[in-house]
Design a protein around this motif. Structure first.
Motif, PDB file in Angstrom:
ATOM      1  N   VAL A   1       0.664  -0.573  -0.364  1.00 22.83           N
ATOM      2  CA  VAL A   1      -0.136  -0.139   0.293  1.00 22.83           C
ATOM      3  C   VAL A   1       0.610   1.455  -0.093  1.00 22.83           C
ATOM      4  N   GLY A   2       1.277   2.049  -1.086  1.00 21.86           N
ATOM      5  CA  GLY A   2       1.411   3.289  -0.498  1.00 21.86           C
ATOM      6  C   GLY A   2       2.923   3.238  -1.465  1.00 21.86           C
ATOM      7  N   LYS A   3       4.259   3.934  -1.471  1.00 19.48           N
ATOM      8  CA  LYS A   3       5.583   3.589  -1.569  1.00 19.48           C
ATOM      9  C   LYS A   3       5.896   2.318  -0.902  1.00 19.48           C
ATOM     10  N   VAL A   4       7.015   1.590  -0.866  1.00 20.98           N
ATOM     11  CA  VAL A   4       7.914   1.157   0.259  1.00 20.98           C
ATOM     12  C   VAL A   4       8.426   1.762   0.469  1.00 20.98           C
ATOM     13  N   ASP A   5       8.309   1.712   1.778  1.00 20.23           N
ATOM     14  CA  ASP A   5       9.199   3.032   2.805  1.00 20.23           C
ATOM     15  C   ASP A   5       8.568   3.764   2.922  1.00 20.23           C
ATOM     16  N   GLY A   6       7.458   4.142   2.796  1.00 24.49           N
ATOM     17  CA  GLY A   6       6.628   5.309   2.266  1.00 24.49           C
ATOM     18  C   GLY A   6       5.943   6.292   3.429  1.00 24.49           C
ATOM     19  N   TRP A   7       5.759   5.496   4.885  1.00 29.20           N
ATOM     20  CA  TRP A   7       5.213   5.526   5.778  1.00 29.20           C
ATOM     21  C   TRP A   7       5.920   5.430   6.691  1.00 29.20           C
ATOM     22  N   PHE A   8       5.655   5.923   7.860  1.00 34.85           N
ATOM     23  CA  PHE A   8       6.218   6.522   9.739  1.00 34.85           C
ATOM     24  C   PHE A   8       5.411   5.184  10.461  1.00 34.85           C
ATOM     25  N   TRP A   9       7.087   4.590  10.606  1.00 35.91           N
ATOM     26  CA  TRP A   9       5.990   3.426  11.818  1.00 35.91           C
ATOM     27  C   TRP A   9       5.449   3.873  13.003  1.00 35.91           C
ATOM     28  N   TYR A  10       5.704   4.917  13.417  1.00 37.09           N
ATOM     29  CA  TYR A  10       5.054   5.338  15.072  1.00 37.09           C
ATOM     30  C   TYR A  10       3.971   5.369  14.961  1.00 37.09           C
ATOM     31  N   PRO A  11       3.399   6.244  13.390  1.00 31.84           N
ATOM     32  CA  PRO A  11       2.179   6.805  13.571  1.00 31.84           C
ATOM     33  C   PRO A  11       1.126   5.692  12.958  1.00 31.84           C
ATOM     34  N   LEU A  12       1.931   4.771  12.603  1.00 30.45           N
ATOM     35  CA  LEU A  12       1.181   3.311  11.838  1.00 30.45           C
ATOM     36  C   LEU A  12       1.276   2.452  12.561  1.00 30.45           C
ATOM     37  N   THR A  13       1.674   2.815  13.928  1.00 25.47           N
ATOM     38  CA  THR A  13       1.522   1.170  14.873  1.00 25.47           C
ATOM     39  C   THR A  13       1.020   1.914  15.740  1.00 25.47           C
ATOM     40  N   GLY A  14       0.447   3.048  15.460  1.00 21.00           N
ATOM     41  CA  GLY A  14      -0.201   3.774  17.099  1.00 21.00           C
ATOM     42  C   GLY A  14      -2.005   3.169  16.923  1.00 21.00           C
ATOM     43  N   SER A  15      -2.735   3.272  18.187  1.00 24.96           N
ATOM     44  CA  SER A  15      -3.940   3.857  18.390  1.00 24.96           C
ATOM     45  C   SER A  15      -5.056   4.356  17.198  1.00 24.96           C
ATOM     46  N   GLN A  16      -4.490   5.202  16.591  1.00 25.70           N
ATOM     47  CA  GLN A  16      -5.322   5.941  15.444  1.00 25.70           C
ATOM     48  C   GLN A  16      -5.196   5.645  13.669  1.00 25.70           C
ATOM     49  N   SER A  17      -3.900   4.953  13.972  1.00 27.28           N
ATOM     50  CA  SER A  17      -3.629   4.329  12.375  1.00 27.28           C
ATOM     51  C   SER A  17      -4.319   4.197  11.299  1.00 27.28           C
ATOM     52  N   VAL A  18      -5.288   4.035  11.667  1.00 23.78           N
ATOM     53  CA  VAL A  18      -6.536   3.089   9.998  1.00 23.78           C
ATOM     54  C   VAL A  18      -7.210   4.122  10.469  1.00 23.78           C
ATOM     55  N   CYS A  19      -7.425   4.887   9.462  1.00 25.70           N
ATOM     56  CA  CYS A  19      -8.434   5.816   9.056  1.00 25.70           C
ATOM     57  C   CYS A  19      -9.932   5.431   8.708  1.00 25.70           C
ATOM     58  N   GLU A  20      -9.290   4.718   7.674  1.00 17.75           N
ATOM     59  CA  GLU A  20     -10.032   4.214   6.770  1.00 17.75           C
ATOM     60  C   GLU A  20      -9.577   2.599   6.117  1.00 17.75           C
ATOM     61  N   PHE A  21     -10.950   2.053   7.091  1.00 15.07           N
ATOM     62  CA  PHE A  21     -10.180  -0.094   6.153  1.00 15.07           C
ATOM     63  C   PHE A  21     -11.818  -0.603   5.804  1.00 15.07           C
ATOM     64  N   SER A  22     -12.171  -0.886   4.610  1.00 17.02           N
ATOM     65  CA  SER A  22     -13.774  -1.183   4.698  1.00 17.02           C
ATOM     66  C   SER A  22     -13.713  -1.767   3.509  1.00 17.02           C
ATOM     67  N   THR A  23     -14.168  -3.249   3.847  1.00 16.05           N
ATOM     68  CA  THR A  23     -14.696  -4.002   2.606  1.00 16.05           C
ATOM     69  C   THR A  23     -16.165  -4.699   2.468  1.00 16.05           C
ATOM     70  N   ALA A  24     -16.242  -5.609   1.939  1.00 19.59           N
ATOM     71  CA  ALA A  24     -17.827  -5.923   1.470  1.00 19.59           C
ATOM     72  C   ALA A  24     -17.561  -7.071   0.899  1.00 19.59           C
ATOM     73  N   SER A  25     -18.256  -7.903   1.876  1.00 24.13           N
ATOM     74  CA  SER A  25     -18.440  -9.158   1.107  1.00 24.13           C
ATOM     75  C   SER A  25     -19.533 -10.014  -0.103  1.00 24.13           C
ATOM     76  N   MET A  26     -18.653  -9.651  -0.936  1.00 25.55           N
ATOM     77  CA  MET A  26     -19.213  -9.320  -2.569  1.00 25.55           C
ATOM     78  C   MET A  26     -18.199 -10.279  -3.334  1.00 25.55           C
ATOM     79  N   GLU A  27     -18.255 -10.644  -4.465  1.00 25.55           N
ATOM     80  CA  GLU A  27     -17.234 -10.961  -5.835  1.00 25.55           C
ATOM     81  C   GLU A  27     -17.889  -9.636  -7.009  1.00 25.55           C
ATOM     82  N   PRO A  28     -16.584  -8.805  -7.435  1.00 23.73           N
ATOM     83  CA  PRO A  28     -15.401  -8.620  -6.352  1.00 23.73           C
ATOM     84  C   PRO A  28     -15.361  -7.599  -5.424  1.00 23.73           C
TER      85      PRO A  28
END
Length: 150
Positions: A92-119
């Motif tokens: 997701v994004g660029k390789v090494d394009g993120w910062f470790w500490y924000p990514l592993t903090g409690s508010q790291s995921v702003c949106e992660f949505s999926t739907a059970s359909m094909e596709p």
């Protein structure tokens, strides 16, 4: 003349011992460093199971060369013979394009949505830094266990 030669010999011996010690410490340090580079530190930051069809995970990967840099791996698993087996993975994004500490903090995921359909549509937005905020949403589609840009 004899004391001068003795002095040189002693200095040469001391320098040789110092070099051997430094070489030994350097080798020990390289061994520890190589062990750390062999396996990057990882932390799962999100996961979703879509019925019995797909399991989707987001994992932060921290590289040992730069303690602040990270990559994000999106993995798709399909259910086969009673077990989840990886069917695809993308960065997701660029390789090494993120910062470790924000990514592993409690508010790291702003949106992660999926739907059970094909596709299955999939949207990911992650925290860049607290002061910058969230990334633009990245859209994907999971079709027959493979990830495509959406």
């Amino acid at each position: 003349m004899k004391p001068l030669r003795s002095h040189r010999t002693r200095r040469g011996a001391t320098a040789g011992v110092t070099l051997l010690l430094a070489g030994g410490l350097g080798t020990a340090g390289a061994t520890v460093s190589n062990a750390q580079t062999a396996a990057p530190q990882t932390q799962q930051i999100a996961s979703s199971v879509l019925g019995s069809d797909y399991k989707i995970t987001l994992t932060a990967l921290r590289l040992s060369q730069d303690e602040y840099a990270a990559s994000v791996r999106l993995q798709v698993y399909t259910h086969d013979s009673g077990k989840w087996k990886e069917s695809d993975r993308v960065t997701v994004g660029k390789v090494d394009g993120w910062f470790w500490y924000p990514l592993t903090g409690s508010q790291s995921v702003c949106e992660f949505s999926t739907a059970s359909m094909e596709p299955a549509p999939l949207t990911v937005s992650l925290l860049i830094t607290p002061s910058i905020g969230c990334s633009e949403p990245a859209h994907y589609v999971v079709k027959q266990g493979r990830v495509y840009a959406g």
